[in-house]
Design a protein around this motif. Structure first.
Motif, short mmCIF file in Angstrom:
data_model
loop_
_atom_site.label_atom_id
_atom_site.label_comp_id
_atom_site.label_asym_id
_atom_site.label_seq_id
_atom_site.Cartn_x
_atom_site.Cartn_y
_atom_site.Cartn_z
N ARG A 70 10.66 9.76 54.37
CA ARG A 70 9.51 9.31 55.16
C ARG A 70 8.27 9.14 54.27
N ALA A 71 8.07 10.09 53.37
CA ALA A 71 6.91 10.04 52.47
C ALA A 71 6.99 8.82 51.55
N SER A 72 8.19 8.50 51.08
CA SER A 72 8.36 7.34 50.20
C SER A 72 7.90 6.05 50.89
N ARG A 73 8.21 5.95 52.17
CA ARG A 73 7.77 4.77 52.92
C ARG A 73 6.24 4.74 53.02
N ALA A 74 5.64 5.92 53.23
CA ALA A 74 4.18 5.99 53.33
C ALA A 74 3.52 5.64 52.00
N TYR A 75 4.07 6.17 50.89
CA TYR A 75 3.54 5.84 49.56
C TYR A 75 3.69 4.34 49.28
N LYS A 76 4.84 3.79 49.66
CA LYS A 76 5.08 2.36 49.40
C LYS A 76 4.07 1.50 50.15
N ASP A 77 3.85 1.82 51.43
CA ASP A 77 2.93 1.00 52.22
C ASP A 77 1.51 1.12 51.70
N LEU A 78 1.09 2.34 51.35
CA LEU A 78 -0.26 2.55 50.81
C LEU A 78 -0.47 1.74 49.53
N SER A 92 5.39 17.73 45.11
CA SER A 92 6.34 18.19 44.10
C SER A 92 7.73 17.62 44.36
N ALA A 93 8.04 17.28 45.62
CA ALA A 93 9.35 16.71 45.95
C ALA A 93 9.50 15.28 45.43
N MET A 94 8.39 14.64 45.10
CA MET A 94 8.41 13.26 44.60
C MET A 94 8.36 13.31 43.07
N ASP A 95 9.50 13.10 42.39
CA ASP A 95 9.49 13.10 40.93
C ASP A 95 8.99 11.75 40.42
N ILE A 96 8.70 11.69 39.12
CA ILE A 96 8.06 10.51 38.56
C ILE A 96 8.97 9.28 38.63
N ASP A 97 10.27 9.46 38.45
CA ASP A 97 11.18 8.31 38.52
C ASP A 97 11.22 7.72 39.93
N THR A 98 11.24 8.60 40.94
CA THR A 98 11.20 8.12 42.32
C THR A 98 9.89 7.42 42.61
N PHE A 99 8.81 7.98 42.07
CA PHE A 99 7.48 7.38 42.29
C PHE A 99 7.42 5.98 41.66
N LYS A 100 7.99 5.83 40.49
CA LYS A 100 8.03 4.50 39.86
C LYS A 100 8.83 3.51 40.72
N GLN A 101 9.92 3.98 41.29
CA GLN A 101 10.72 3.12 42.14
C GLN A 101 9.94 2.70 43.38
N VAL A 102 9.19 3.65 43.96
CA VAL A 102 8.36 3.35 45.12
C VAL A 102 7.33 2.27 44.77
N LEU A 103 6.73 2.39 43.57
CA LEU A 103 5.74 1.39 43.14
C LEU A 103 6.39 0.02 42.94
N ALA A 104 7.62 0.02 42.42
CA ALA A 104 8.33 -1.25 42.24
C ALA A 104 8.59 -1.92 43.58
N TRP A 105 8.98 -1.12 44.59
CA TRP A 105 9.19 -1.67 45.94
C TRP A 105 7.87 -2.20 46.52
N ALA A 106 6.80 -1.43 46.32
CA ALA A 106 5.48 -1.84 46.84
C ALA A 106 5.06 -3.16 46.21
N ALA A 107 5.27 -3.30 44.90
CA ALA A 107 4.90 -4.53 44.20
C ALA A 107 5.73 -5.71 44.72
N LEU A 108 7.00 -5.47 44.94
CA LEU A 108 7.88 -6.53 45.45
C LEU A 108 7.40 -7.01 46.82
N ASP A 109 7.07 -6.06 47.70
CA ASP A 109 6.60 -6.41 49.05
C ASP A 109 5.25 -7.12 49.00
N ALA A 110 4.42 -6.78 48.00
CA ALA A 110 3.10 -7.40 47.87
C ALA A 110 3.15 -8.73 47.14
#
Length: 395
Positions: free
Chosen positions: A312-320, A341-359
């Motif tokens: 759920r948090a990944s979706r919120a980070y992606k949309d933000l 702390s549950a969000m590691d850096i590799d997952t965070f990078k993936q979230v940013l990649a998804w956000a960029a794709l959607d944008a």
């Protein structure tokens, strides 16, 4: 003796110096320990592992303290731990440049359940564990001996205390009551901090280095600081020559404090816009107004308090981050953070990649941010690494 015997095969983490023993790992409890008692932990073969603090209703049933069997967990043991933690931060306290730091970071400093922050001449503490609650007077006395503060104030209004059977406790523990606003210095910039009513213990000193690093990119630029709180990124941006800064936070107290800090440092009010609003809603408004920024900072609160909430948090980070990226043109920079702390850096990078794709944006990661050295991460306790961030360039 009050002993904890672990189930066979459930002792690996404890042997490897991880400080948490979960209730499901316990085979037997001998001696009927009370909550907050020091207990001795053994494996199924009755081999000594460590000493720790016990609690029967917390998911973390034992918080391990000491792995040497010849040590005694007494008042002197606690004092030495506090001394060691404080001395490790002395280099951060530089007259005229920085008088604020985290002095004790719980498990990272082998003092589980205790947070201590220094704000100029005052100290703010938070107690998470029943065992530390018992020795709080020792903590206060030792901090007083080491630092001679004007006052020590407790901000133990934490959800984690419920699991330890502890009520919320806020109030003066030693010396003078802090004024409504305590003036501190960080990175050579002055702030007024509200220790009594502010968020957390009053200030977010974990972003000290990241504020300065981000500000290296803002000279002459139009900056947007989201979740600005009392203005850490905003003030560092002005300090390094930003042309203008727009600051957004949902808290009225945060916006009031930020405005005080702008005046305190003599920065131009004409170049600053402060907006009290929900950040996601405000980002949508900026998009509708077709506003663009050169540098955007996104420093949201914790979206993923546990691994179960990560999806759920990944979706919120992606949309933000998608909303933020839409406000940047080619060459624009996004400094984006997660304190989960549950969000590691590799997952965070993936979230940013998804956000960029959607944008519809192509991005580069050009810098990685971390928590500073007064928030250390024990090799045996990776959960202590909670703050991470990325500096992203839109191509």
């Amino acid at each position: 003796m009050k002993n904890i015997i672990l189930n066979k095969g459930k002792d690996k983490a404890a042997w490897q110096l991880h400080p948490w023993v979960f209730s499901g790992a316990i085979k037997r409890i001998d001696g009927a320990p009370d909550n907050g008692d020091v207990v001795t932990v053994f494996n199924a073969e009755n081999e000594f592992i460590a000493f720790g603090l016990f609690h029967d209703s917390s998911r973390v049933a034992v918080r391990l303290l000491e792995w040497h069997p010849d040590q005694q967990i007494n008042e002197q043991w606690w004092r030495k731990r506090i001394q060691k933690a404080v001395e490790a931060r002395r280099h951060l306290l530089i007259e005229g440049k920085n008088d604020t730091a985290r002095l004790i970071f719980a498990e990272a400093d082998f003092v589980p359940g205790l947070i201590v922050d220094k704000y100029a001449d005052y100290i703010s503490i938070q107690v998470h564990a029943a065992g530390v609650e018992r020795i709080k007077d020792v903590v206060i006395d030792e901090l007083n001996k080491l630092l001679s503060p004007k006052g020590i104030y407790e901000r133990s209004d934490l959800k984690s205390r419920e699991h330890e059977g502890l009520p919320d406790t806020n109030g003066l523990l030693f010396g003078e009551l802090p004024p409504e606003f305590v003036e501190i210095i960080e990175n050579g910039i002055r702030y007024q901090v509200n220790i009594i009513d502010g968020q957390k213990s009053g200030f977010y000193c974990d972003q000290r280095e990241n504020r300065a690093l981000t500000a290296q990119y803002v000279k002459g630029k139009k900056v947007l600081d989201c979740f600005c709180y009392s203005g850490g990124f905003t003030l560092n941006a002005f300090h390094e020559g930003a042309a203008s800064v727009t600051s957004v936070d949902s808290s009225a107290l945060a916006i009031e404090t930020l405005r005080r800090n702008i005046l305190l440092n003599g920065y131009s009010e004409e170049a600053h816009v402060a907006i009290q609003s929900d950040v996601n809603k405000q980002l949508k408004v900026f998009a509708e107004e077709q506003q663009k920024f050169d540098v955007i900072v996104l420093d949201p609160p914790k979206y993923a308090p546990s691994r179960s909430s990560l999806e759920r948090a990944s979706r919120a980070y992606k949309d933000l981050n998608r909303r933020g990226l839409l406000l940047l043109e080619s060459g624009g920079l996004l400094a984006t953070f997660s304190c989960s702390s549950a969000m590691d850096i590799d997952t965070f990078k993936q979230v940013l990649a998804w956000a960029a794709l959607d944008a519809g944006k192509e991005i580069q990661f050009i810098r990685q941010f971390h928590q500073p050295d007064d928030h250390p991460v024990r090799a045996s306790f990776p959960e202590g690494e909670y703050l991470k961030g990325l500096l992203v360039r839109v191509i």
